[in-house]
Design an enzyme around this catalytic site. Structure first.
Site, PDB file in Angstrom:
ATOM      1  N   THR A  77      20.215  25.224  18.775  1.00 15.48           N
ATOM      2  CA  THR A  77      21.381  25.062  19.634  1.00 15.48           C
ATOM      3  C   THR A  77      22.464  26.056  19.262  1.00 15.48           C
ATOM      4  O   THR A  77      22.375  26.721  18.236  1.00 15.48           O
ATOM      5  CB  THR A  77      21.954  23.633  19.565  1.00 15.48           C
ATOM      6  OG1 THR A  77      22.707  23.388  20.742  1.00 15.48           O
ATOM      7  CG2 THR A  77      22.812  23.413  18.349  1.00 15.48           C
ATOM      8  N   LYS A 120      25.838  18.548  24.710  1.00 17.88           N
ATOM      9  CA  LYS A 120      26.117  18.474  23.280  1.00 17.88           C
ATOM     10  C   LYS A 120      27.611  18.501  22.983  1.00 17.88           C
ATOM     11  O   LYS A 120      28.014  18.556  21.831  1.00 17.88           O
ATOM     12  CB  LYS A 120      25.413  19.635  22.567  1.00 17.88           C
ATOM     13  CG  LYS A 120      23.906  19.630  22.800  1.00 17.88           C
ATOM     14  CD  LYS A 120      23.279  20.897  22.313  1.00 17.88           C
ATOM     15  CE  LYS A 120      21.844  20.998  22.796  1.00 17.88           C
ATOM     16  NZ  LYS A 120      21.273  22.311  22.501  1.00 17.88           N
ATOM     17  N   GLY A 153      31.532  18.664  19.467  1.00 14.86           N
ATOM     18  CA  GLY A 153      30.222  19.207  19.787  1.00 14.86           C
ATOM     19  C   GLY A 153      29.344  19.177  18.553  1.00 14.86           C
ATOM     20  O   GLY A 153      29.839  19.277  17.432  1.00 14.86           O
ATOM     21  N   SER A 158      21.823  27.828  15.598  1.00 15.26           N
ATOM     22  CA  SER A 158      21.076  29.064  15.376  1.00 15.26           C
ATOM     23  C   SER A 158      21.704  30.263  16.074  1.00 15.26           C
ATOM     24  O   SER A 158      21.622  31.383  15.579  1.00 15.26           O
ATOM     25  CB  SER A 158      19.630  28.893  15.820  1.00 15.26           C
ATOM     26  OG  SER A 158      19.577  28.492  17.169  1.00 15.26           O
TER      27      SER A 158
END
Length: 176
Positions: free
Chosen positions: A6, A38, A50, A129
């Site tokens: 994500t 998210k 988030g 990531s």
């Protein structure tokens, strides 16, 4: 702690705070969902949060953070400090594999699984990531453009999605 799968980005620029997150959920090397949310609005829509990491762990953290916000009447800094303290000392919380970015109109904090509480110097922070890509793009756009916080967040996330295989362009963007 490095989270895959994500990208969550927070940008505070020109009296506006924006949180952006992609919608991709992966299981190993397989994309299993494209449109996950998210990013959440909390405490009468005055706080943005988030997450990156395990969905179940993240929902547990959202719940804990919301409780802290209620307990401290929407005081973001106090709620974040107390959640970070709990995260460091509670054995069950320490096992959670997630990171949170929380923000209001004036403050942004990153809460990590090791109980760290970090306030960015420049109003930009990202996790997941694709976080480093999004953060670098946002910093460059702040310095070299006239874009709004929302436009910066959207463009930086699009750049990150072009580089990170765990990030897509199905974005959720919330602004204060």
């Amino acid at each position: 702690m490095s989270m895959q799968a994500t990208t969550i980005l927070a940008v505070r620029h020109r009296d506006s705070t924006c949180l952006a997150g992609d919608g991709q959920v992966t299981l190993g090397t397989t994309v299993v969902k494209h449109g996950a949310r998210k990013i959440r609005r909390l405490y009468n829509d005055s706080i943005l949060a988030g997450f990156a990491g395990s969905a179940a762990d993240s929902f547990a953290l959202f719940s804990r953070f919301e409780s802290k916000l209620e307990q401290y009447r929407g005081n973001l800094e106090r709620a974040a400090v107390e959640l970070a303290r709990d995260w460091r000392t509670d054995r069950a919380l320490r096992r959670l594999e997630a990171m949170l970015i929380v923000a209001d109109q004036k403050l942004i904090f990153l809460l990590s699984g090791t109980g760290d509480l970090i306030e960015p110097d420049d109003g930009v922070v990202a996790v997941g990531s694709g976080g480093p890509f999004a953060m670098a793009a946002a910093r460059a756009l702040i310095r070299h453009s006239q874009l709004s916080a929302r436009q910066i967040a959207e463009e930086a996330m699009t750049i990150a999605a072009g580089l990170c295989i765990y990030t897509n362009t199905n974005l959720t963007i919330e602004e204060l």
